[in-house]
Design a protein around this motif. Structure first.
Motif, short mmCIF file in Angstrom:
data_model
loop_
_atom_site.label_atom_id
_atom_site.label_comp_id
_atom_site.label_asym_id
_atom_site.label_seq_id
_atom_site.Cartn_x
_atom_site.Cartn_y
_atom_site.Cartn_z
N UNK A 76 0.83 -1.21 0.00
CA UNK A 76 0.00 0.00 0.00
C UNK A 76 0.86 1.26 0.00
N UNK A 77 2.00 1.19 0.69
CA UNK A 77 2.93 2.33 0.75
C UNK A 77 3.54 2.58 -0.63
N UNK A 78 3.94 1.50 -1.27
CA UNK A 78 4.53 1.63 -2.61
C UNK A 78 3.49 2.19 -3.58
N UNK A 79 2.25 1.70 -3.46
CA UNK A 79 1.19 2.12 -4.38
C UNK A 79 0.88 3.61 -4.23
N UNK A 80 0.70 4.07 -2.99
CA UNK A 80 0.35 5.49 -2.82
C UNK A 80 1.53 6.38 -3.19
N UNK A 81 2.75 5.90 -2.93
CA UNK A 81 3.94 6.68 -3.28
C UNK A 81 4.05 6.86 -4.79
N UNK A 82 3.77 5.79 -5.53
CA UNK A 82 3.86 5.88 -6.99
C UNK A 82 2.86 6.91 -7.52
N UNK A 83 1.65 6.90 -6.97
CA UNK A 83 0.64 7.87 -7.42
C UNK A 83 1.06 9.29 -7.02
N UNK A 84 1.54 9.43 -5.78
CA UNK A 84 1.95 10.75 -5.31
C UNK A 84 3.08 11.32 -6.16
N UNK A 85 4.01 10.47 -6.55
CA UNK A 85 5.13 10.90 -7.40
C UNK A 85 4.59 11.42 -8.74
N UNK A 86 3.58 10.74 -9.26
CA UNK A 86 2.96 11.18 -10.53
C UNK A 86 2.20 12.49 -10.33
N UNK A 87 1.40 12.55 -9.25
CA UNK A 87 0.61 13.77 -9.00
C UNK A 87 1.50 14.99 -8.78
N UNK A 88 2.60 14.76 -8.11
CA UNK A 88 3.54 15.86 -7.85
C UNK A 88 3.98 16.49 -9.18
N UNK A 89 4.15 15.64 -10.19
CA UNK A 89 4.59 16.15 -11.50
C UNK A 89 3.43 16.73 -12.30
N UNK A 90 2.23 16.16 -12.09
CA UNK A 90 1.07 16.63 -12.85
C UNK A 90 0.46 17.92 -12.30
N UNK A 91 0.74 18.20 -11.04
CA UNK A 91 0.08 19.34 -10.39
C UNK A 91 1.08 20.37 -9.87
N UNK A 92 1.67 21.12 -10.79
CA UNK A 92 2.62 22.16 -10.33
C UNK A 92 1.96 23.20 -9.43
N UNK A 93 0.64 23.27 -9.49
CA UNK A 93 -0.07 24.26 -8.66
C UNK A 93 0.10 23.96 -7.17
N UNK A 94 0.36 22.69 -6.82
CA UNK A 94 0.58 22.34 -5.41
C UNK A 94 1.80 23.09 -4.89
N UNK A 95 2.82 23.06 -5.71
CA UNK A 95 4.05 23.71 -5.34
C UNK A 95 3.87 25.22 -5.22
N UNK A 96 3.09 25.79 -6.13
CA UNK A 96 2.83 27.24 -6.06
C UNK A 96 2.10 27.59 -4.76
N UNK A 97 1.10 26.77 -4.41
CA UNK A 97 0.35 27.00 -3.16
C UNK A 97 1.30 26.93 -1.95
N UNK A 98 2.16 25.91 -1.98
CA UNK A 98 3.12 25.70 -0.89
C UNK A 98 3.97 26.95 -0.67
N UNK A 99 4.49 27.49 -1.76
CA UNK A 99 5.37 28.66 -1.62
C UNK A 99 4.59 29.91 -1.24
N UNK A 100 3.37 30.03 -1.76
CA UNK A 100 2.52 31.16 -1.33
C UNK A 100 2.34 31.12 0.19
N UNK A 101 2.02 29.93 0.68
CA UNK A 101 1.81 29.78 2.12
C UNK A 101 3.08 30.05 2.90
N UNK A 102 4.20 29.58 2.36
CA UNK A 102 5.49 29.79 3.02
C UNK A 102 5.77 31.29 3.14
N UNK A 103 5.57 32.01 2.04
CA UNK A 103 5.81 33.46 2.07
C UNK A 103 4.88 34.15 3.06
N UNK A 104 3.61 33.72 3.08
CA UNK A 104 2.62 34.35 3.95
C UNK A 104 2.98 34.15 5.43
#
Lengths: 80, 393
Positions: free
Chosen positions: B279-307
């Protein structure tokens, strides 16, 4: 490479401020239990010796070092 | 009692904390409501100290993949990667990691600790040299001690000091492994990797970078500080974890050195432990894909960091040297840090309390980490909690 006595002299130099309360620095002086050096101060001591002799002292030697003599002997060995 | 005598300092601190009615180490999360909210010690709080940088722990796709893996492959592998514990999905995850990092080889470990500890203890042995940043994570220190190489520290992020030490090594630099982190976990400050890479190229040796806290955060593809600094070619090994940006547990090492495939079979923390659960391997594989498909996550993260960073600074707190998803507030007085940690929890914000020797230096930290899943309103609530600390001093 420097020899035992050179290391010893320099260690005594650095440790002078620690020889309080009438303590007389000698080869048997214990760095932590007698002179009261903290682990951070031991690291600073090592760093000063490194810079003075332009040598590299790995951290691995520390567990075997109790006295000034231990340190000087070790330094002579690792720089030989 | 003699075995236990050395634990007396811990006993004393525990008693001290109990006396003031605070137990910051091992606070109990009774119910987790979302990636950013939970019931901790009986109170509903905003989680501001979880390393859940991309907020993927409750992502429906990750959860579905993990559930399916349990149904199809069971709850555990019950064995080592070298025996019965290599399932096809472990191999796939390794291929996907290698692809993501654009490197030839990857090894998956059961935890991030096992990855850094294993690489540090295996790559350099007796007669070799490790030169590491003084503020390196415990898993790095533990590993290099086990390995038996000569250990040399250089001052945190001080490239001139690193250079001095490499120079003093002379010919031994050929057998030297330099270890640094991309982003340091306590203050969120980044290594000057461009300069470190330059010194490494000039003197020789190999370079290992722990990107545990920078995966998915920095660089064009989110590979971390080495990518952001444009020096991936000078980095021989990248290690990291699945337990932060990817929301699971586990670790990895990627490299272009073909020898990594041989090294794999010498790493004791890889061999003598069970492989990650399906289950760990399975969710990690999906998360690795989502991380690449959703650059907006990273933008949100940095917005929050700055705030959060700007807000804490404005409130007059002594914050870390640079803006990052880890925002640490430095507090000189240990007792005050304990009291403030408790009051933040009362005010609805869970942060990490870090005291010496876990903190770099002899001060304490109230360490916050933000998530892409935090809303601006939640960040403001965290700031309100900090603001309330000034009121009843």
């Amino acid at each position: 490479m420097p020899e035992y006595n050179e290391f010893l002299a320099h260690i005594f130099d650095i440790l002078k401020p620690y020889a309080k309360r009438g303590l007389i620095l000698n080869e048997n002086s214990e760095l932590v239990t007698e002179l009261g050096l903290t682990s951070l101060q031991v690291m600073e001591l090592i760093e000063q010796i490194e810079d003075h002799f332009d040598i590299c002292i790995p951290l691995n030697i520390l567990p075997d070092i109790r006295t000034v003599r231990d340190l000087a002997v070790k330094l002579e060995t690792i720089t030989a | 009692m003699s075995l236990f005598e050395k634990f007396q300092p811990i006993v004393d601190i525990r008693a001290e904390l109990e006396a003031v009615g605070v137990m910051p180490f091992g606070a109990v999360t009774e119910k987790i409501l979302s990636p950013t909210e939970a019931i901790v010690n009986g109170r509903k709080v905003i989680l501001a100290g979880t390393n859940n940088y991309l907020g993927l722990t409750f992502d429906p796709e990750c959860i579905a993949a993990a559930k399916q893996a349990i149904d199809e492959l069971g709850t555990g592998t019950t064995g080592s990667r070298m025996a019965n514990g290599t399932f096809i999905d472990h191999v796939r995850l390794e291929q996907e990691l290698a692809q993501f990092f654009d490197r030839g080889h990857a090894i998956v470990f059961s935890t991030g600790y096992a990855a850094t500890m294993g690489m540090g203890s295996t790559l350099a042995g007796p007669g070799d040299v490790i030169v590491l940043d003084a503020d390196s994570h415990a898993s790095i220190y533990d590993g290099v001690r086990l390995g038996g190489a000569d250990i040399v520290r250089f001052r945190h992020n001080d490239v001139a000091d690193l250079e001095k030490r490499l120079r003093r090594l002379g010919e031994r630099v050929e057998n030297t492994l330099i270890i640094v982190e991309g982003m340091y976990s306590m203050l969120g400050d980044q290594a000057p990797l461009a300069d470190i890479a330059e010194v490494k190229q000039r003197y020789g040796g190999m370079l290992l970078v722990d990107e545990a806290h920078s995966l998915g955060m920095l660089g064009k593809h989110g590979r971390g500080v080495a990518e952001a600094a444009g020096v991936e070619d000078a980095v021989d090994f990248v290690v990291g974890t699945f337990s932060k940006s990817l929301g699971a547990t586990g670790g990895y090492c990627v490299s272009n050195h073909a020898e990594l495939e041989a090294v794999r079979f010498a790493i004791r923390s890889y061999i003598f432990t069970a492989s990650p659960s399906p289950s760990v391997v399975a969710s990690t594989r999906v998360a690795l894909r989502l991380m690449q498909e959703r650059p907006e996550l990273r933008d949100r993260l940095w917005e929050n960091a700055h705030r959060l960073y700007a807000g804490l600074k404005q409130l007059g707190f002594k914050v870390s040297p640079e803006v990052s998803p880890v925002v640490a507030v430095t507090i000189e007085d240990r007792d005050q840090s304990i009291a403030w940690w408790a009051r933040l929890l009362q005010a609805g914000a869970y942060v990490n309390l870090v005291m010496p020797p876990a903190s770099p230096g002899d001060y304490s930290l109230l360490r916050c980490s933000v998530s892409a899943a935090h809303s601006s309103v939640q960040i403001d609530s965290i700031l309100d909690a900090f603001a309330s600390l000034g009121n009843t001093e």
